[in-house]
Design a protein around this motif. Structure first.
Motif, PDB file in Angstrom:
ATOM      1  N   LEU A  52       0.878  -1.340  -0.017  1.00 36.98           N
ATOM      2  CA  LEU A  52      -0.003  -0.054  -0.097  1.00 36.98           C
ATOM      3  C   LEU A  52       0.716   1.391   0.149  1.00 36.98           C
ATOM      4  CD1 LEU A  52      -2.884  -1.098   2.657  1.00 36.98           C
ATOM      5  CD2 LEU A  52      -2.978  -0.841   0.245  1.00 36.98           C
ATOM      6  N   ASN A  53       1.948   1.248   0.772  1.00 31.57           N
ATOM      7  CA  ASN A  53       2.830   2.238   0.974  1.00 31.57           C
ATOM      8  C   ASN A  53       3.323   2.883  -0.445  1.00 31.57           C
ATOM      9  OD1 ASN A  53       1.978   3.072   3.387  1.00 31.57           O
ATOM     10  ND2 ASN A  53       3.859   2.273   4.269  1.00 31.57           N
ATOM     11  N   THR A  54       3.724   1.760  -1.134  1.00 35.74           N
ATOM     12  CA  THR A  54       4.650   1.842  -2.333  1.00 35.74           C
ATOM     13  C   THR A  54       3.502   2.347  -3.288  1.00 35.74           C
ATOM     14  OG1 THR A  54       6.118   0.156  -1.757  1.00 35.74           O
ATOM     15  CG2 THR A  54       5.911   0.763  -4.105  1.00 35.74           C
ATOM     16  N   ALA A  55       2.420   1.620  -3.755  1.00 29.95           N
ATOM     17  CA  ALA A  55       1.428   2.176  -4.628  1.00 29.95           C
ATOM     18  C   ALA A  55       0.886   3.628  -4.487  1.00 29.95           C
ATOM     19  CB  ALA A  55       0.495   1.155  -4.710  1.00 29.95           C
ATOM     20  N   LEU A  56       0.717   4.036  -3.153  1.00 25.94           N
ATOM     21  CA  LEU A  56      -0.255   5.034  -2.779  1.00 25.94           C
ATOM     22  C   LEU A  56       0.430   6.208  -2.244  1.00 25.94           C
ATOM     23  CD1 LEU A  56      -3.272   2.882  -1.203  1.00 25.94           C
ATOM     24  CD2 LEU A  56      -2.780   3.712  -3.616  1.00 25.94           C
ATOM     25  N   ARG A  57       1.798   6.176  -2.061  1.00 24.97           N
ATOM     26  CA  ARG A  57       2.696   7.235  -1.410  1.00 24.97           C
ATOM     27  C   ARG A  57       2.404   8.470  -1.877  1.00 24.97           C
ATOM     28  NH1 ARG A  57       7.066   6.327   0.899  1.00 24.97           N
ATOM     29  NH2 ARG A  57       7.333   4.416   0.009  1.00 24.97           N
ATOM     30  N   GLY A  58       1.985   9.304  -0.917  1.00 24.33           N
ATOM     31  CA  GLY A  58       1.743  10.779  -1.177  1.00 24.33           C
ATOM     32  C   GLY A  58       0.391  11.057  -1.657  1.00 24.33           C
ATOM     33  N   GLN A  59      -0.490  10.196  -1.846  1.00 28.48           N
ATOM     34  CA  GLN A  59      -1.757  10.396  -2.366  1.00 28.48           C
ATOM     35  C   GLN A  59      -2.729  10.572  -1.195  1.00 28.48           C
ATOM     36  OE1 GLN A  59      -2.916   8.075  -5.968  1.00 28.48           O
ATOM     37  NE2 GLN A  59      -1.092   6.899  -5.524  1.00 28.48           N
TER      38      GLN A  59
END
Length: 168
Positions: free
Chosen positions: A75-82
């Motif tokens: 999740l952290n990789t795919a959604l970072r900063g969003q």
């Protein structure tokens, strides 16, 4: 405003002691993610009525669930900063917090309630449109990524129907 990424969480139950068992998201470009989550030690609560809704048995979860740390890193990789939206913030926030706390990580994205994006017109159409979208998609299982897609498609349809005529 661009279309949002929608996330959904399935859980072992609805009350105290419940925990996340599956997380899924759907993005505006049509990508989706879904993963079962291995229960952490001490996560023992199981509500048969919740199982009837999501259709995931504890046995399947124990056999096929992935370690929470892997799911959080995905999740952290795919959604970072969003900024990510959900339709049941009070539950999803608690369950995601429980997951991240258990593996001693922090989300790299922001979770918000989808209702923040809904104008009065969209809110008034929501339940009827959701039923229409569910019939159109004909998803055979109540799962996190499918629910996220249903929420996304409902939001998109409500937005289109409520768009003022002067906006092209």
């Amino acid at each position: 405003m661009p279309l949002p990424v929608i996330i959904d969480v399935e859980a072992s139950g609805f009350g105290n002691g419940s925990y996340p068992i599956e997380v899924g998201y759907f993005t505006p470009d049509g990508n989706s993610y879904c993963s079962l989550i291995q229960p952490e030690p001490g996560w023992t609560h199981w509500d048969p009525s919740a199982e009837q809704v999501h259709g995931i048995s504890r046995e399947v979860l124990l056999a096929k669930g992935r370690p929470g740390v892997e799911v959080c890193l995905d999740l952290n990789t795919a959604l970072r900063g969003q900024t990510i939206y959900c339709d049941a913030w009070a539950y999803d926030y608690v369950w995601l917090s429980k997951l991240y706390d258990a593996v001693e990580l922090f989300p790299t994205y922001h979770l918000k309630d989808l209702r923040e994006l809904l104008a009065e017109c969209e809110q008034s159409l929501w339940h009827g449109l959701r039923s229409e979208v569910e019939k159109r998609l004909a998803l055979r299982r109540h799962r996190a990524s499918g629910d996220a897609r249903t929420i996304f498609e409902t939001y998109n349809e409500a937005r289109k129907r409520c768009k003022p005529d002067w906006i092209v």
